[in-house]
Design a protein around this motif. Structure first.
Motif, PDB file in Angstrom:
ATOM      1  N   ASP A  29      18.734 -38.984 -21.283  1.00  0.00           N
ATOM      2  CA  ASP A  29      17.931 -37.813 -21.624  1.00  0.00           C
ATOM      3  C   ASP A  29      16.448 -38.160 -21.779  1.00  0.00           C
ATOM      4  N   PHE A  30      15.599 -37.442 -21.048  1.00  0.00           N
ATOM      5  CA  PHE A  30      14.156 -37.691 -21.065  1.00  0.00           C
ATOM      6  C   PHE A  30      13.593 -37.592 -22.483  1.00  0.00           C
ATOM      7  N   ALA A  31      13.910 -36.510 -23.175  1.00  0.00           N
ATOM      8  CA  ALA A  31      13.356 -36.281 -24.513  1.00  0.00           C
ATOM      9  C   ALA A  31      13.766 -37.387 -25.486  1.00  0.00           C
ATOM     10  N   GLN A  32      15.018 -37.817 -25.409  1.00  0.00           N
ATOM     11  CA  GLN A  32      15.480 -38.884 -26.304  1.00  0.00           C
ATOM     12  C   GLN A  32      14.761 -40.202 -26.007  1.00  0.00           C
ATOM     13  N   LEU A  33      14.582 -40.503 -24.719  1.00  0.00           N
ATOM     14  CA  LEU A  33      13.871 -41.726 -24.345  1.00  0.00           C
ATOM     15  C   LEU A  33      12.404 -41.661 -24.769  1.00  0.00           C
ATOM     16  N   ALA A  34      11.802 -40.480 -24.665  1.00  0.00           N
ATOM     17  CA  ALA A  34      10.409 -40.318 -25.098  1.00  0.00           C
ATOM     18  C   ALA A  34      10.294 -40.563 -26.599  1.00  0.00           C
ATOM     19  N   LYS A  35      11.222 -39.996 -27.368  1.00  0.00           N
ATOM     20  CA  LYS A  35      11.188 -40.179 -28.822  1.00  0.00           C
ATOM     21  C   LYS A  35      11.336 -41.651 -29.199  1.00  0.00           C
ATOM     22  N   LYS A  36      12.158 -42.364 -28.453  1.00  0.00           N
ATOM     23  CA  LYS A  36      12.440 -43.761 -28.773  1.00  0.00           C
ATOM     24  C   LYS A  36      11.367 -44.731 -28.264  1.00  0.00           C
ATOM     25  N   HIS A  37      10.818 -44.476 -27.075  1.00  0.00           N
ATOM     26  CA  HIS A  37       9.973 -45.477 -26.419  1.00  0.00           C
ATOM     27  C   HIS A  37       8.494 -45.124 -26.284  1.00  0.00           C
ATOM     28  N   SER A  38       8.137 -43.849 -26.272  1.00  0.00           N
ATOM     29  CA  SER A  38       6.758 -43.460 -25.969  1.00  0.00           C
ATOM     30  C   SER A  38       5.814 -43.777 -27.123  1.00  0.00           C
ATOM     31  N   SER A  39       4.618 -44.267 -26.773  1.00  0.00           N
ATOM     32  CA  SER A  39       3.604 -44.564 -27.796  1.00  0.00           C
ATOM     33  C   SER A  39       2.634 -43.399 -27.990  1.00  0.00           C
ATOM     34  N   CYS A  40       2.867 -42.272 -27.315  1.00  0.00           N
ATOM     35  CA  CYS A  40       2.021 -41.092 -27.452  1.00  0.00           C
ATOM     36  C   CYS A  40       2.526 -40.232 -28.618  1.00  0.00           C
ATOM     37  N   PRO A  41       1.619 -39.591 -29.360  1.00  0.00           N
ATOM     38  CA  PRO A  41       2.061 -38.679 -30.430  1.00  0.00           C
ATOM     39  C   PRO A  41       3.011 -37.581 -29.925  1.00  0.00           C
ATOM     40  N   SER A  42       2.934 -37.261 -28.637  1.00  0.00           N
ATOM     41  CA  SER A  42       3.837 -36.241 -28.074  1.00  0.00           C
ATOM     42  C   SER A  42       5.298 -36.692 -28.101  1.00  0.00           C
ATOM     43  N   SER A  43       5.542 -37.964 -28.395  1.00  0.00           N
ATOM     44  CA  SER A  43       6.923 -38.467 -28.436  1.00  0.00           C
ATOM     45  C   SER A  43       7.761 -37.677 -29.435  1.00  0.00           C
ATOM     46  N   LYS A  44       7.129 -37.194 -30.510  1.00  0.00           N
ATOM     47  CA  LYS A  44       7.850 -36.405 -31.517  1.00  0.00           C
ATOM     48  C   LYS A  44       8.428 -35.127 -30.921  1.00  0.00           C
ATOM     49  N   LYS A  45       7.801 -34.641 -29.844  1.00  0.00           N
ATOM     50  CA  LYS A  45       8.260 -33.420 -29.166  1.00  0.00           C
ATOM     51  C   LYS A  45       8.976 -33.768 -27.856  1.00  0.00           C
ATOM     52  N   GLY A  46       9.559 -34.948 -27.780  1.00  0.00           N
ATOM     53  CA  GLY A  46      10.276 -35.351 -26.574  1.00  0.00           C
ATOM     54  C   GLY A  46       9.348 -35.596 -25.401  1.00  0.00           C
ATOM     55  N   GLY A  47       8.079 -35.870 -25.700  1.00  0.00           N
ATOM     56  CA  GLY A  47       7.106 -36.138 -24.643  1.00  0.00           C
ATOM     57  C   GLY A  47       6.435 -34.899 -24.091  1.00  0.00           C
ATOM     58  N   ASN A  48       6.813 -33.723 -24.614  1.00  0.00           N
ATOM     59  CA  ASN A  48       6.275 -32.469 -24.085  1.00  0.00           C
ATOM     60  C   ASN A  48       4.801 -32.310 -24.446  1.00  0.00           C
ATOM     61  N   LEU A  49       3.973 -32.122 -23.438  1.00  0.00           N
ATOM     62  CA  LEU A  49       2.533 -31.945 -23.642  1.00  0.00           C
ATOM     63  C   LEU A  49       2.130 -30.475 -23.679  1.00  0.00           C
ATOM     64  N   GLY A  50       3.096 -29.589 -23.439  1.00  0.00           N
ATOM     65  CA  GLY A  50       2.792 -28.169 -23.413  1.00  0.00           C
ATOM     66  C   GLY A  50       2.023 -27.803 -22.153  1.00  0.00           C
ATOM     67  N   GLU A  51       1.407 -26.630 -22.183  1.00  0.00           N
ATOM     68  CA  GLU A  51       0.663 -26.151 -21.017  1.00  0.00           C
ATOM     69  C   GLU A  51      -0.797 -26.592 -21.110  1.00  0.00           C
TER      70      GLU A  51
END
Length: 92
Positions: A29-51
């Motif tokens: 799952d993309f969102a789970q991997l983002a939460k676990k591995h991403s160093s961006c603050p957006s990781s809390k939202k599953g990597g979602n940057l919005g529009e």
């Protein structure tokens, strides 16, 4: 002005990005991997940057979001922030 919605996973090295991309290819799952591995603050939202509008992100990021196929993970894409795995959700 063109707009898009995207999510990403930001990693420090290309090797880390390749490992995570392999996990995505295995169906993780993309969102789970983002939460676990991403160093961006957006990781809390599953990597979602919005529009956002074209030109709001760095050029290499924009080039993927506004030119490459949607709903496909692209990368690693190198920017001054690190290495991104980017998925465009939609684009107008």
């Amino acid at each position: 002005m063109p707009t898009a919605c995207a999510r990403h996973i930001l990693l420090k090295t290309e090797a880390e990005a390749q490992k995570v991309k392999k996990l995505l290819a295995q169906g993780k799952d993309f969102a789970q991997l983002a939460k676990k591995h991403s160093s961006c603050p957006s990781s809390k939202k599953g990597g979602n940057l919005g529009e956002f509008q074209k030109g709001q992100m760095v050029k290499a990021f924009d080039d993927v979001v506004f030119k490459k196929p949607i709903l496909t993970v692209h990368g690693p894409v190198k920017t001054k922030f690190g290495f991104h795995l980017i998925e465009t959700i939609y684009r107008d």
